[in-house]
Design a protein around this motif. Structure first.
Motif, short mmCIF file in Angstrom:
data_model
loop_
_atom_site.label_atom_id
_atom_site.label_comp_id
_atom_site.label_asym_id
_atom_site.label_seq_id
_atom_site.Cartn_x
_atom_site.Cartn_y
_atom_site.Cartn_z
N ALA A 163 0.93 -1.39 -0.04
CA ALA A 163 -0.07 -0.06 -0.07
C ALA A 163 1.28 1.03 -0.22
O ALA A 163 1.06 2.34 -0.54
CB ALA A 163 -1.06 0.18 1.45
N ALA A 164 2.13 1.18 0.23
CA ALA A 164 2.78 2.46 1.00
C ALA A 164 3.56 2.60 -0.28
O ALA A 164 3.93 3.55 -1.10
CB ALA A 164 4.14 2.18 2.07
N HIS A 165 3.93 1.47 -1.60
CA HIS A 165 4.09 1.61 -2.84
C HIS A 165 3.30 2.34 -3.80
O HIS A 165 3.78 3.12 -4.45
CB HIS A 165 4.92 0.33 -3.58
N GLN A 166 2.69 1.97 -3.66
CA GLN A 166 1.14 2.66 -4.65
C GLN A 166 0.61 3.83 -4.29
O GLN A 166 0.16 4.20 -5.07
CB GLN A 166 -0.55 1.13 -4.76
N ALA A 167 1.18 3.79 -2.89
CA ALA A 167 0.79 5.38 -2.77
C ALA A 167 1.67 6.66 -3.35
O ALA A 167 1.16 7.83 -3.37
CB ALA A 167 0.63 5.95 -1.16
N THR A 168 3.01 5.98 -3.29
CA THR A 168 3.99 6.55 -3.55
C THR A 168 3.86 7.12 -5.30
O THR A 168 3.92 7.55 -6.14
CB THR A 168 5.71 6.38 -3.69
N ILE A 169 3.26 5.92 -5.86
CA ILE A 169 3.27 5.09 -6.91
C ILE A 169 2.40 6.64 -7.69
O ILE A 169 2.12 7.51 -8.60
CB ILE A 169 2.46 4.31 -7.88
N ARG A 170 1.26 6.80 -6.97
CA ARG A 170 0.15 8.02 -6.81
C ARG A 170 0.58 9.20 -7.10
O ARG A 170 0.03 10.24 -7.56
CB ARG A 170 -1.55 8.26 -5.49
N ALA A 171 1.03 9.94 -5.38
CA ALA A 171 2.71 10.42 -5.88
C ALA A 171 2.78 11.02 -6.65
O ALA A 171 2.76 12.60 -7.02
CB ALA A 171 2.91 10.89 -5.03
N LEU A 172 3.65 9.95 -7.38
CA LEU A 172 3.90 10.14 -8.58
C LEU A 172 3.85 10.96 -9.87
O LEU A 172 4.03 12.09 -10.31
CB LEU A 172 5.22 9.07 -9.37
N VAL A 173 2.46 10.50 -9.83
CA VAL A 173 1.08 10.83 -11.41
C VAL A 173 0.79 11.28 -11.01
O VAL A 173 0.59 12.19 -11.66
CB VAL A 173 0.41 9.53 -11.04
N GLN A 174 0.39 12.05 -10.03
CA GLN A 174 -0.25 12.85 -9.67
C GLN A 174 1.12 14.30 -9.71
O GLN A 174 0.20 15.84 -10.51
CB GLN A 174 -0.41 13.36 -8.16
N ALA A 175 2.04 14.30 -10.17
CA ALA A 175 3.25 15.43 -9.51
C ALA A 175 3.26 15.42 -11.36
O ALA A 175 3.10 16.43 -11.66
CB ALA A 175 4.53 14.44 -9.27
N VAL A 176 3.79 14.58 -11.76
CA VAL A 176 2.90 14.40 -13.60
C VAL A 176 2.23 14.58 -13.76
O VAL A 176 2.09 16.34 -14.78
CB VAL A 176 2.98 13.32 -14.31
N ASP A 177 0.67 14.95 -13.42
CA ASP A 177 -0.60 15.53 -13.89
C ASP A 177 -0.49 16.91 -13.74
O ASP A 177 -0.95 17.48 -14.43
CB ASP A 177 -1.99 15.13 -13.18
N ILE A 178 -0.10 17.77 -12.24
CA ILE A 178 0.33 18.75 -12.09
C ILE A 178 1.15 19.59 -13.04
O ILE A 178 1.10 20.61 -13.69
CB ILE A 178 1.02 18.98 -10.46
N LYS A 179 2.18 18.88 -13.68
CA LYS A 179 3.46 19.28 -14.28
C LYS A 179 2.83 19.46 -15.37
O LYS A 179 2.80 20.53 -16.48
CB LYS A 179 4.58 18.77 -14.49
N ASP A 180 1.92 19.00 -16.33
CA ASP A 180 1.63 18.51 -17.53
C ASP A 180 0.37 19.05 -17.41
O ASP A 180 -0.20 17.46 -17.52
CB ASP A 180 1.96 16.99 -18.66
N GLU A 181 0.09 19.55 -17.34
CA GLU A 181 -1.27 19.72 -16.62
C GLU A 181 -2.51 19.15 -18.04
O GLU A 181 -3.48 19.14 -18.17
CB GLU A 181 -2.62 20.76 -16.61
N TYR A 182 -2.21 19.64 -19.22
CA TYR A 182 -3.20 19.23 -21.05
C TYR A 182 -3.13 17.45 -20.70
O TYR A 182 -3.46 17.30 -21.84
CB TYR A 182 -2.27 19.42 -21.10
N THR A 183 -2.35 16.92 -20.07
CA THR A 183 -2.68 15.47 -20.22
C THR A 183 -3.18 14.88 -18.69
O THR A 183 -2.93 13.17 -18.53
CB THR A 183 -2.10 14.43 -20.88
N ARG A 184 -4.12 15.92 -18.07
CA ARG A 184 -4.34 15.75 -16.91
C ARG A 184 -4.86 13.71 -16.66
O ARG A 184 -6.01 13.85 -17.71
CB ARG A 184 -4.99 16.09 -15.82
N GLY A 185 -4.73 12.90 -15.83
CA GLY A 185 -5.82 11.80 -16.23
C GLY A 185 -5.15 10.56 -16.96
O GLY A 185 -6.07 9.85 -16.54
N HIS A 186 -4.79 10.89 -17.75
CA HIS A 186 -3.89 10.32 -19.33
C HIS A 186 -3.00 9.17 -18.22
O HIS A 186 -2.99 7.46 -19.16
CB HIS A 186 -2.88 11.16 -19.92
N SER A 187 -2.21 9.51 -17.40
CA SER A 187 -2.18 8.03 -16.82
C SER A 187 -2.59 7.26 -16.54
O SER A 187 -2.68 5.85 -16.36
CB SER A 187 -0.59 8.25 -16.22
#
Length: 445
Positions: free
Chosen positions: A228-252
């Motif tokens: 579960a901790a690993h999955q939380a880390t993955i979610r945090a990485l994905v959210q960081a990508v979504d914030i940085k590249d807002e044009y593809t939010r939710g793509h991952s």
């Protein structure tokens, strides 16, 4: 899944009615109700503790099967099945609809325990348990465990086929094989409980059998906490990508969903399906190493800027290569922009040189890029996107992966998760060169 199809509700209702019939007492059979009540309280208490906030994680298949199987070895079938009911109906359920899921859980366990108790009785196991003849008791107990496992697998496969329209050839595939070994261990513990229960030491001694089971369950819970901790880390990485590249939010998340659909259609084991879901979710994590001004640039990219963006698979691989549980997902992160004809990047791999996981994610990535509205292009209909994938199969995409996605979408449709943000309201920008065709290297960033 909150919405349960009507056909699934009918299926669950039929299973629940069958379970109620199994609870009817047998005429002329003496039932030790005190033993049934004690086992039911024990099972309910163990399940409550296991699923409490204090403990946090419970084995998804049922932490305390030994108690249920001990009841099957000790009690008449209706009384043994009744042991299930309080714990199953009072257990905590994370997903909605809660009541329906509790009824389903209780009904399938009632049928499984009833079948195990009947098989055990027909095989003469009750006398062996009463006499403490453990070697002879192993045969009937093994038959009962097999019956228990078969009933659960039959019902689980049925709900998959009915609720999610999984083809029959895949709905029951591997269910028995995956569950038989752990349930057999629980059955052995249940047999030890039953023998000790009937021994001169009485029911209290039977509770000692649960101690090693609790230790093993605790170790299993620690593993799930780490996961579960690993999955939380993955979610945090994905959210960081979504914030940085807002044009593809939710793509991952959507690419992860499409990758999972392809993997299931190919008949991959559940473990690989999960890994490929992670691969889809993390495929663009390397964008964290790309300057934000390039990801959000209004207008076409220069060749130099495109070369910088094309480094994101290598950046992503560097970020995730130390995460051991991702397995082959790391190769997908690195190679999901390779093409079968060798014109992809970063290494220009050809055909089967490209890892299978990367070939899955490449198709899922292109499919979502075409069916999502971006600032520089409107979403294409699903049928058009699938036709474009089929046109590019063999040159850019693996035809096997394309065919699997076409089959999966044709059967279940494409229902991506709702993501934050409304892309259509964002300011537009000029599409970079090549964004209008999936078959070109610049089909998506």
């Amino acid at each position: 899944m909150t919405a349960v199809p009507a056909r699934a509700r009918v299926y669950i209702a039929c299973v629940a009615i069958a379970a109620l019939l199994c609870l009817l007492p047998l005429p002329g059979v003496r039932t030790p109700w005190w033993a049934a009540a004690l086992l039911a309280a024990l099972y309910a208490g163990c399940e409550r503790v296991a699923r409490s906030r204090f403990v946090g994680i419970s084995h998804p298949a049922g932490t305390f099967y030994p108690v249920l199987l001990a009841g099957a070895f000790l009690l008449p079938a209706p009384a043994a099945a009744l042991v299930v009911v309080p714990g199953a109906l009072l257990s905590q359920v994370a997903q909605r609809p809660v009541a329906l899921r509790r009824v389903w859980r209780a009904a399938q366990l009632v049928l499984g325990v009833w079948a195990a108790a009947e098989v055990h009785r027909l095989c003469g196991g009750r006398d062996a348990v009463a006499a403490g003849d453990v070697p002879y008791a192993l045969g009937p107990a093994g038959a009962a465990v097999l019956a228990f496992c078969l009933v659960l697998a039959l019902l689980d496969g049925g709900i998959l086929a009915v609720a999610e329209r999984v083809p029959a050839r895949r709905a029951w595939r591997g269910l028995v094989a995956r569950s038989l070994a752990p349930i057999a261990v629980h059955g052995l513990a249940g047999l030890m409980m039953a023998v000790l229960w009937r021994s001169p030491y009485g029911p209290v001694s039977a509770l000692l059998v649960l101690l090693p089971m609790c230790v093993s369950w605790w170790a299993f819970a620690q593993y799930h906490r780490e996961r579960a901790a690993h999955q939380a880390t993955i979610r945090a990485l994905v959210q960081a990508v979504d914030i940085k590249d807002e044009y593809t939010r939710g793509h991952s998340e959507r690419v992860g969903q499409a990758s999972m659909m392809i993997a299931r259609e190919l008949g991959m084991a559940d473990e690989r399906v999960e890994v490929l879901r992670f691969a889809g979710i993390l495929h663009d994590v390397g964008k964290l190493g790309v300057p934000t001004r390039l990801l959000r640039k209004d207008g076409p990219l220069t060749p130099e800027e495109r070369r910088v963006i094309e480094l994101h698979p290598e950046y992503g691989h560097e970020m995730v290569r130390g995460i051991g549980f991702l397995g082959e997902a790391r190769a997908a992160v690195l190679h999901h922009h390779e093409r079968l004809d060798g014109s992809g990047y970063p290494y220009g791999l050809v055909g089967r040189q490209i890892p299978e996981s990367a070939r899955v994610v490449a198709v899922a990535d292109a499919f979502d890029a075409m069916t999502s509205t971006r600032s520089y292009s409107r979403a294409r209909p699903v049928s058009v996107a699938l036709a474009e994938l089929e046109r590019c199969a063999g040159s850019q995409f693996d035809p096997v992966m394309v065919a699997a996605l076409v089959e999966a979408v044709g059967r279940t449709g494409w229902h991506p998760a709702v993501t934050a943000g409304d892309e259509e309201t964002r300011p537009s920008r000029v599409p970079p060169p090549g964004t209008h065709l999936a078959g070109r290297p610049g089909a998506h960033r």
